[in-house]
Design a protein around this motif. Structure first.
Motif: not given
Length: 604
Positions: A78-86, A137-141, A157-160, A217-222
Motif C-alpha cells: 500500500g503506502e508503506r515501504g522505502l519512501l525517501g532518501l536524502a 494505521f497503514a496509510n498516510h506515512n 509526516m502524514g497524519d497517521g 499526507n505531504p507527498w513530496r516537497y522540495s
C-alpha cells in the motif's frame, strides 16, 4: 493566462496545448518513490523503489547492482515501504546518507547509512536508527526527507492514516504526525539534535521537532534551489488536492489547516480559518485523486520553464505549473501525461524528472527554449505596477534570459538595444536595454519604454534571446504612472544635496534641500532621443505641474524632470517643510491627477 480575482488564492485552468514534453531515460524501476541527486559532481541519479532497493542511474543506464537493499527491513504494501532518501550537504566527503522507511511493524524509521569503500554501494551493516515514529494505521506515512539550505533535515509526516484524521494529529502540537519536522542530524553524526530556532522549542506541550503542522499526507516537497522557498504537495481527503508554500524567510510555525480544512474549503463546514496558511494552488478530484509534488524548474535546457513549480497527479497523470505573478498565484495544466505519477526528481544541473509507476519508467521533462513573460510582468520600474509610460524606465519580469545568477549592465549611454543577446521589442521596434539580471531565481530586464509610444493605448511587447522569441503580450500605455524608487522595506531612495543617501541614521533635516528619483512622470520639454541620456545643459523639465508631499505637508519643488545624464529616470528636487514631523514619514508625488504609492523616509 487568466488572473485570479483574489490575490491570495490560486487559479487553476486547463491549457489547450501541451506546453511540456517528456523523454524516457530509464525503465525497470519497480514502484518508484523518490529520485535523488547526491550533488557530488558524479552525474548520478538515485532511484528509490518502494520494495527497499535504491538503484544508481548514470550515463544513460541503470546499474544492475543495487546501491542499497533493505528489503528485509521493510515491506512494499500500500503506502508503506522505502519512501525517501536524502544526501547531506558535502556528501562527496562525508559519504553518508539518510533514508525514511516503514519497518516491518509499519512504523516510520529515519536511519543513517554509510557508503562502502567502492562508492557504488552502501554498507548495509552501517545502519544507525535516528528516529522511530509509531504509525497507528497503514496509510498516510509521508516519507519524504530532504536537507534544507540551513543544513537541517526536514521530514514530512502524514497524519497517521485512516480517514479524516480520527486521532486529530494534524492540529495536535503534541504529536509528530501530520507535521513537517526539522532536526539536526549532521552536527553530531549518529544523534538527533533540535535546532534552537525551531518554532515550538519553548512551547509547553509541543514537540520541539515540529517546523510546521496541519498536514494530511505531504507527498513530496522540495526547496527552490534558487530562492530557498519550500513547496509542499499535501494529499487531500475526498474532494481537493493542495499545494502549500513557505517563503525562505519563514521562521516556521505555519498551520496548513488539516483537518479543519481540505484545500481552501472547510472540513467539515463552518470552520475557523483564523491562523491558517492557505494553499497557493488546489484542484478538485474531477482532475485527479492524489497530488505528487515536484520542483521549481531552474535548469538551462528549457529556459521558458524557469520559475515554474511543476507537480502532478498519480491518478490522472496531469502535470501542472504554478508561479507567482505579483501577489497572485497562477496555475495552468502543462501536460496530460497518462502517467501514474509517484514522484519527481531534480539533478545537479536543475533538470527535472518524473516517475511513472504504471510501467516503472523515469522521464526527463522538457519545455520551451524561448523566454516567457506575461502582461502583468511588464511594469513600472519603481512601483512594479503593470503598464508603460513613454520615455520612462520599465521592468520586465521574465523567465529564460540569463541562465546563471548575476547582473549585466549596459556599458554606456546611449543605451544599447541588445544586452547579452537579449532584446525587447515594443511594437516591433527594439527598445534600449539597461540591465538584465537573475537574482535568487528572479530574472528581469530593465529597459526604456520608447518615447514614440506616447499617445497609444496599448503596445505589444516581446522578448528575444538570441534566436528565440517569446510570445508577444499586450501592455497598457499610460500618460503618467508616478512612482518613487524605493529600497527593501519601502524606504524612499532620497539623497541630500551632497548626494549622500538619507537613512534612519542620517535622516532628513527640516528646511534642507534633497532630491529623489522617480519614474512615470510624463512628458518633458527638451525631450532627448530614445536611449539617450537626458540633457545636462538645457534641462528636460516636466510639462505638467508636480506636487510633492512629506508627512501630508506640501513641499516646495525646485526641479522636476529627467535626471541629467540618465536614461528614463526622473529627478525631483524638493525642500523639507520647516515644521515636518520627526520619524518615518510618507513621501509621495502627484502629477496630472495621479499620485504615486507612498514611500517612507526618515526625518530628524
Amino acid at each position: 493566462m487568466q488572473r485570479c480575482a483574489a490575490a491570495l488564492l490560486a487559479c487553476v485552468m486547463s491549457a489547450g496545448a501541451q506546453e511540456i514534453r517528456t523523454t524516457q531515460i530509464a525503465s525497470g524501476i519497480a514502484a518508484p518513490t523518490d529520485i535523488q541527486d547526491p550533488k557530488d559532481g558524479s552525474g548520478r541519479l538515485f532511484f528509490v523503489q518502494q520494495n527497499g532497493v535504491v538503484r544508481i542511474f548514470r550515463g544513460g543506464a541503470v546499474s544492475s547492482r543495487p546501491f542499497l537493499d533493505i528489503s528485509g527491513k521493510t515491506r512494499a504494501d500500500g503506502e508503506r515501504g522505502l519512501l525517501g532518501l536524502a544526501f547531506p550537504p558535502g556528501f562527496a566527503q562525508k559519504q553518508r546518507f539518510y533514508v525514511d522507511y516503514t519497518d516491518l511493524n509499519g512504523d516510520t524509521t529515519i536511519a543513517r547509512y554509510q557508503v562502502s569503500t567502492d562508492r557504488e554501494a552502501a554498507d548495509g551493516a552501517s545502519e544507525v536508527v535516528l528516529l522511530k515514529i509509531a504509525q497507528p494505521f497503514a496509510n498516510h506515512n509521508g516519507g519524504q526527507i530532504r536537507f534544507g539550505g540551513d543544513g537541517y533535515l526536514y521530514i514530512g509526516m502524514g497524519d497517521g492514516g485512516s480517514a479524516g484524521d480520527p486521532m486529530g494529529n494534524g492540529q495536535n502540537l503534541g504529536a509528530l504526525l501530520g507535521k513537517m519536522l526539522r532536526i539536526d542530524v549532521e552536527s553530531d553524526p549518529g544523534n538527533v539534535r533540535i535546532p534552537p530556532d525551531n518554532p515550538f522549542v519553548n512551547a509547553a506541550g509541543a514537540r520541539p521537532e515540529i517546523w510546521a503542522y496541519g498536514l494530511r499526507n505531504p507527498w513530496r516537497y522540495s526547496f527552490d534551489r534558487a530562492s530557498g522557498d519550500l513547496w509542499i504537495a499535501d494529499v487531500g481527503q475526498d474532494a481537493y488536492e493542495e499545494v502549500d508554500f513557505q517563503a525562505a524567510s519563514s521562521r516556521g510555525g505555519e498551520n496548513y489547516g488539516w483537518n479543519r480544512m481540505e484545500g481552501m474549503h472547510c472540513y467539515p463546514a463552518n470552520c475557523s480559518m483564523q491562523g491558517l496558511t492557505l494553499p497557493v494552488a488546489e484542484y478538485p478530484h474531477s482532475q485527479g485523486c492524489s497530488v505528487s509534488g515536484g520542483f521549481v524548474y531552474r535548469g538551462r535546457s528549457s529556459p521558458g520553464l524557469r520559475g515554474i513549480y511543476l507537480y502532478g497527479d498519480y491518478c490522472s497523470g496531469r502535470i501542472w505549473g504554478t508561479e507567482r505573478q505579483g501577489t497572485t498565484w497562477l496555475t495552468r495544466q502543462l501536460l496530460a501525461s497518462n502517467f501514474g505519477i509517484t514522484t519527481f526528481g531534480e539533478d545537479e544541473a536543475g533538470e527535472v524528472y518524473v516517475a511513472n509507476a504504471t510501467d516503472g519508467t523515469i522521464h526527463h521533462i522538457e519545455g520551451s527554449l524561448a523566454p516567457r513573460l506575461t502582461t502583468d510582468g511588464v511594469t513600472n520600474a519603481a512601483s512594479f505596477d503593470r503598464g508603460l509610460t513613454a520615455g520612462s524606465l520599465a521592468t520586465i519580469f521574465v523567465a529564460g534570459i540569463l541562465d546563471d545568477p548575476g547582473v549585466m549592465n549596459a556599458g554606456g549611454i546611449p543605451a544599447p538595444t541588445s544586452l547579452g543577446g537579449v532584446s525587447v521589442a515594443v511594437n516591433g521596434v527594439n527598445a534600449p536595454v539597461l540591465l538584465i539580471a537573475n537574482v535568487k531565481g528572479q530574472e528581469q530586464i530593465n529597459f526604456q519604454a520608447p518615447f514614440e509610444i506616447r499617445g497609444q493605448s496599448t503596445v505589444k511587447v516581446m522578448v528575444r534571446r538570441n534566436n528565440q522569441s517569446s510570445a508577444a503580450v499586450d501592455v497598457p500605455v499610460l500618460s503618467v504612472q508616478p512612482a518613487i524608487y524605493t529600497i527593501q522595506g519601502g524606504a524612499a531612495v532620497v539623497h541630500n544635496v551632497d548626494f549622500s543617501l538619507v537613512t534612519a541614521a542620517q535622516p532628513l533635516v527640516p528646511g534642507e534641500f534633497a532630491f529623489f528619483y522617480a519614474t512615470g512622470l510624463g512628458q518633458v520639454k527638451n525631450e532627448p532621443a530614445t536611449g539617450a541620456g537626458a540633457p545636462l545643459g538645457s534641462l528636460a523639465t516636466l510639462i505638467a505641474d508636480v506636487g510633492v508631499t512629506l508627512g501630508g505637508q506640501t513641499c516646495d519643488v525646485q526641479y522636476a524632470g529627467l535626471a541629467p545624464g540618465l536614461v528614463g529616470v526622473y529627478q525631483v528636487n524638493f525642500r523639507v517643510p520647516q515644521n515636518a514631523a520627526s520619524g518615518a514619514q510618507s513621501l509621495a508625488i502627484a502629477v496630472a491627477g495621479a499620485t504615486s504609492p507612498a514611500a517612507k523616509i526618515a526625518i530628524r
